[in-house]
Design a protein around this motif. Structure first.
Motif: not given
Length: 276
Positions: A44-46, A51-52, A58-61
């Protein structure tokens, strides 16, 4: 005496330790949050702050590079597999420090891969320099009697710091590699200088490789990219990462030749050299 020095002070770095007493394994630490690991849903909150949101990009890249540039990813993966194989088979070590530095080199390589695949090409180069430095330090310690103890006692006093700095100057560490293998030394020196140029130091290429300029009718806009898109900078960083990982493995092979050969890592490195 520092904590780490106290921890290892009773070890003889020239002794061979039995598997039951000391064993190197590939270790992965996971910080788990209750409920999050099971559902794989973000907490929750991500994604509600800058920053998130950035970390999501970065994750999807990383996924995009894996899917869309699979041939390039496979080079990174093959280097990692060679690292993983030797890292998982370092039981019965002949010495203490060199295997530990190998593990840290592998860890730095994985960090660099994550940054590069995420598009953080400039920020990957400090980690890539570390990949080489761990390997070079290991060889320097192996080839120079007593240097391991000097390195371990670095923080005991100001004199210890100065003594360690003198012995581990970059030019001296590189000279050890040159004495062992002049041809490999030339390649490693080129790669090391590339890491410095493109991000390990705040140099011009580190800055300009991640900048774009847009000229309007009345002004000029400069964009500084924290994350690059698909293009020359990404391709350069991916290839350099694979080359540096391979270079570090070739240095470590000097110290663990028999084990590299038994595990059939050597022919895989030879094949990678043809591709890189």
């Amino acid at each position: 005496m520092t904590g780490i020095t106290r921890l290892f002070s009773h070890f003889d770095p020239n002794s061979t330790y039995s598997e039951g007493f000391f064993r190197y394994v590939d270790a992965v630490g996971i910080v788990a949050m209750r409920g999050v690991m099971a559902t794989k849903e973000p907490p929750k909150g991500w994604g509600t702050d800058e920053l998130t949101k950035f970390l999501d990009i970065i994750h999807w890249n990383n996924w995009a590079v894996f899917s869309n540039k699979h041939a390039e990813f496979q080079l990174l993966q093959q280097v990692d597999q060679a690292f993983y194989t030797i890292s998982s088979n370092l039981n019965h070590p002949q010495t203490l420090l060199e295997p530990m530095l190998l593990l840290r080199s592998h860890s730095a390589y994985r960090a660099a891969c994550g940054l590069v695949m995420g598009g953080q090409t400039v920020d990957a180069f400090p980690s890539l320099r570390s990949v080489l430095e761990y390997a070079l330090y290991a060889l320097h310690i192996r080839r120079n009697s007593g240097y391991g103890e000097v390195w371990m006692r670095r923080h005991e006093s100001d004199d210890s710091i100065r003594a360690c700095r003198r012995r581990f100057e970059t030019r001296k560490v590189m000279a050890t590699l040159a004495a062992a293998d002049q041809s490999l030394h030339e390649k490693i020196r080129t790669l090391y200088e590339r890491t410095v140029d493109y991000g390990a130091h705040p140099n011009e290429r580190a800055l300009t490789s991640s900048m774009q300029m847009r000229a309007g009718d009345d002004d000029v806009e400069f964009l500084h990219l924290y994350v690059v898109d698909d293009g020359p900078a990404l391709a350069h960083a991916i290839k350099t990462s694979a080359q540096i990982g391979l270079g570090a493995l070739l240095i470590f092979r000097m110290m663990f030749k028999e084990r590299f050969d038994i595990l059939e890592i050597t022919p895989k490195l030879d094949e990678l050299k043809k591709q890189l």
